[in-house]
Scaffold this active site. Sequence first.
Site, PDB file in Angstrom:
ATOM      1  N   ASP A  79      27.309  39.517  -6.426  1.00  8.31           N
ATOM      2  CA  ASP A  79      28.677  39.036  -6.655  1.00  8.31           C
ATOM      3  C   ASP A  79      28.776  37.525  -6.455  1.00  8.31           C
ATOM      4  OD1 ASP A  79      31.575  38.558  -6.418  1.00  8.31           O
ATOM      5  OD2 ASP A  79      31.722  40.730  -6.320  1.00  8.31           O
TER       6      ASP A  79
ATOM      7  N   SER B 183      36.404  39.669  -9.744  1.00  7.49           N
ATOM      8  CA  SER B 183      35.432  40.751  -9.586  1.00  7.49           C
ATOM      9  C   SER B 183      35.954  42.071 -10.134  1.00  7.49           C
ATOM     10  CB  SER B 183      35.065  40.935  -8.109  1.00  7.49           C
ATOM     11  OG  SER B 183      34.331  39.826  -7.676  1.00  7.49           O
TER      12      SER B 183
ATOM     13  N   THR C 134      34.330  45.409  -6.663  1.00  9.04           N
ATOM     14  CA  THR C 134      33.123  45.845  -7.369  1.00  9.04           C
ATOM     15  C   THR C 134      32.829  47.334  -7.149  1.00  9.04           C
ATOM     16  OG1 THR C 134      32.255  43.607  -7.171  1.00  9.04           O
ATOM     17  CG2 THR C 134      30.707  45.315  -7.847  1.00  9.04           C
TER      18      THR C 134
ATOM     19  N   GLU D 105      25.266  46.243  -4.187  1.00 12.63           N
ATOM     20  CA  GLU D 105      25.890  44.923  -4.349  1.00 12.63           C
ATOM     21  C   GLU D 105      25.580  43.980  -3.190  1.00 12.63           C
ATOM     22  OE1 GLU D 105      30.251  43.005  -5.387  1.00 12.63           O
ATOM     23  OE2 GLU D 105      30.142  44.441  -3.753  1.00 12.63           O
TER      24      GLU D 105
ATOM     25  N   ASP E 188      29.360  35.919  -3.002  1.00 14.30           N
ATOM     26  CA  ASP E 188      30.671  35.463  -3.482  1.00 14.30           C
ATOM     27  C   ASP E 188      31.504  34.841  -2.365  1.00 14.30           C
ATOM     28  OD1 ASP E 188      33.090  35.564  -5.323  1.00 14.30           O
ATOM     29  OD2 ASP E 188      33.735  36.996  -3.791  1.00 14.30           O
TER      30      ASP E 188
ATOM     31  N   HIS F 266      33.229  31.214  -1.997  1.00 15.39           N
ATOM     32  CA  HIS F 266      34.654  30.946  -1.722  1.00 15.39           C
ATOM     33  C   HIS F 266      34.802  30.005  -0.536  1.00 15.39           C
ATOM     34  CE1 HIS F 266      36.730  33.596  -4.510  1.00 15.39           C
ATOM     35  NE2 HIS F 266      35.882  34.563  -4.231  1.00 15.39           N
TER      36      HIS F 266
ATOM     37  N   ASP G  27      28.878  39.337 -11.545  1.00 14.68           N
ATOM     38  CA  ASP G  27      30.143  39.482 -12.264  1.00 14.68           C
ATOM     39  C   ASP G  27      30.680  38.120 -12.710  1.00 14.68           C
ATOM     40  OD1 ASP G  27      30.439  38.818  -9.594  1.00 14.68           O
ATOM     41  OD2 ASP G  27      31.971  40.317  -9.174  1.00 14.68           O
ATOM     42  N   HIS G  28      30.311  37.072 -11.949  1.00 10.89           N
ATOM     43  CA  HIS G  28      30.777  35.712 -12.254  1.00 10.89           C
ATOM     44  C   HIS G  28      30.120  34.754 -11.276  1.00 10.89           C
ATOM     45  CE1 HIS G  28      33.053  36.018  -8.571  1.00 10.89           C
ATOM     46  NE2 HIS G  28      33.453  37.214  -8.971  1.00 10.89           N
TER      47      HIS G  28
ATOM     48  N   HIS H 160      36.517  31.033  -8.437  1.00  7.74           N
ATOM     49  CA  HIS H 160      35.405  31.363  -9.335  1.00  7.74           C
ATOM     50  C   HIS H 160      35.277  30.317 -10.435  1.00  7.74           C
ATOM     51  CE1 HIS H 160      36.109  35.906  -8.307  1.00  7.74           C
ATOM     52  NE2 HIS H 160      35.757  35.183  -7.258  1.00  7.74           N
TER      53      HIS H 160
END
Length: 594
Positions: A94, A142, A195, A336, A341, A345, A384-385, A490
């Site tokens: 993620d 996500s 997710t 995951e 992620d 952030h 996912d990104h 993101h």
Amino acid sequence: MPGARPLLSERPSSEDSRDLAEEDALLTGQHTSRSDGPRSWKFWREIGLFVWAVIATALVIILAVVYQQSQDSHQGSSAPHPTGKRNLIFMVSDGMGPTSLSLTRSFMQFENGAPFSEQLVIDRHMIGQSRTRSTSSLITDSAAGATAFSCALKSYNGAISVLPSHEPCGTVLEAAKKAGYMTGLVVTTRITDATPACFAAHVNMRQEEDRIAEQMVGDYPLGRVVDIMFGGGRCHFLPNGTEGSCRADAKDIVGLAKEKGYNYISDRKAFNELKGGKKLAFPMLGLFAETDIPYELDRRQQDDVYPSLHEMAEAAMTALSEATKDSDKGFFLMIEGSRIDHAGHHNDPAAQVHEVLAYDKAFTSVLKFLENDPTEGVMVSTSDHETGGLATARQLHTSYPEYLWYPGPLSNATHSAEYLDLELQKFLAEDPSAPHKEEFARDSIRYGLGLRDYSDEEWKKLLEDPSTALYQYADMVSRRSQTGWSTHGHSAADVNIYSSDPRAAQALVGNHENTEVGDFLREYLGVDVEAVTKELREKGANLMVKGHDGEEVSWMGKVPEEGQRLDGQNHLATYGGDFRKRELLHGRGCGCGE
Ligand SMILES: *[C@@H]1O[C@H](CO)[C@@H](O)[C@H](O)[C@H]1NC(C)=O
Ligand SMILES: *[C@@H]1O[C@H](CO)[C@@H](O)[C@H](O)[C@H]1NC(C)=O
Ligand SMILES: [Zn+2]
């Protein structure tokens, strides 16, 4: 031009001269002017050549078509289907963009004193890239990102396997369960986060994690579909008013899970008793943290409290393999690396490299499992990104920058910015006395981040503006390593796709939409996701449930308000003057995290 010299005039004028003249005619586009020789000989010779040319051309075309079809059936994107029993392991990193890999690779080389040719394990398995936009924005979240994987359809940011029409879409995990596969979800965040939720729940707004918890244990139209869940997020399963709960209502979801047959565990000791999966009883619900499992950078110092990602993944694979030993169907498992992620952030490069290394370790465990397991199987891994708009470069001053990036300051940190911030907040809440405060702030930088060259402004600002301490700590590490970030959110960067077997995952070689990753998952397993969509819509048609406020709502919960950029297409191309908006949260917390 009649009478022009033949182009190939050096050729000897022998009995071959007729052929040479014809060759010249072909090259110059002129007719030969000769009329020697018997007409019938020339006529039949040309007919013969013509017929031969037609037959040869037809043969070439037929062979090409036959070859193409045989290629397609072996490795073409349309039909990679294995026919026998098989396992599919889908890994999601993620928020991990390509720069997270350069960052982590350089850090690993620095730590190990390794040469620049040294790679991460995952580096050697890259096969393609995924484009990530959602229906509502060029930058996905996500929820929409995982819906593209689970349903193979684009939806809006915030959608948990529902479409922009707010109808549910069947997921590959649900279809796999129906087809007789066993299923699992292993994460380091809350099991109710976007997710994992997208594989076994359907809600209109990702924030409804209480509702997601109910659905994931089987309280929704399809009943129980997940055989094993490992991760965090316990607080959404405990009734309000009890210790460690974050639910808004008094429902006991652990109790509900047990009614549905789940074996529930919640700590390291019980995890160890599973003996790496050999003693695991299905169905299994393991929730090892109230919310997120701590960042690897912090977790490794509390290894007796929380299992690691690769330990959870290994236990799940071992148990699923054993449980499907005598079945003609294998398993589908989603693993995951959730908190890559979160480190993005937080703009915390020290936390991020350890999250990526932990993912690389889990990736290695999966490769090893697939190598040794007798059942055919494939692993596909993607993100996912991207998160953070990460750059392995940062201009710190107005003067033109030197080309430098330093991994060193990342390895000084013994804790994440998140951990240090929590400690600071706890300390300030308990001991507001000034002299202690200053020492505490200085020590958190000196020992927590391992930075010796901190300035007075740096530690003083922690106390002046403690609500932004999380970002302050992360920035101290980022500036010293010259790591750049363009956002706390993101970005729209393409993300990498990896596989254990580029031949089996041929359909994902190259650059693809994220929904094509979803297509691959269902096609590899050979499952009917459309049938699940139909069943969900029929069974859920008039299904209402009570909301927290006692109000009746659809089983998928409330629909987000208009104005949350749901209508999609239009605003994409429309610049809204956002740059003029003032920092809304200024002085009222940093809006850190999600
Ligand atoms: C717990 O939730 C119930 C609704 O299910 C509500 O009536 C009650 O006030 C809540 N209690 C607490 C302590 O929040
Ligand atoms: C990182 O730690 C080393 C060893 O303690 C120290 O010498 C160095 O100054 C530290 N780096 C920074 C930027 O403070
Ligand atoms: Zn995120």
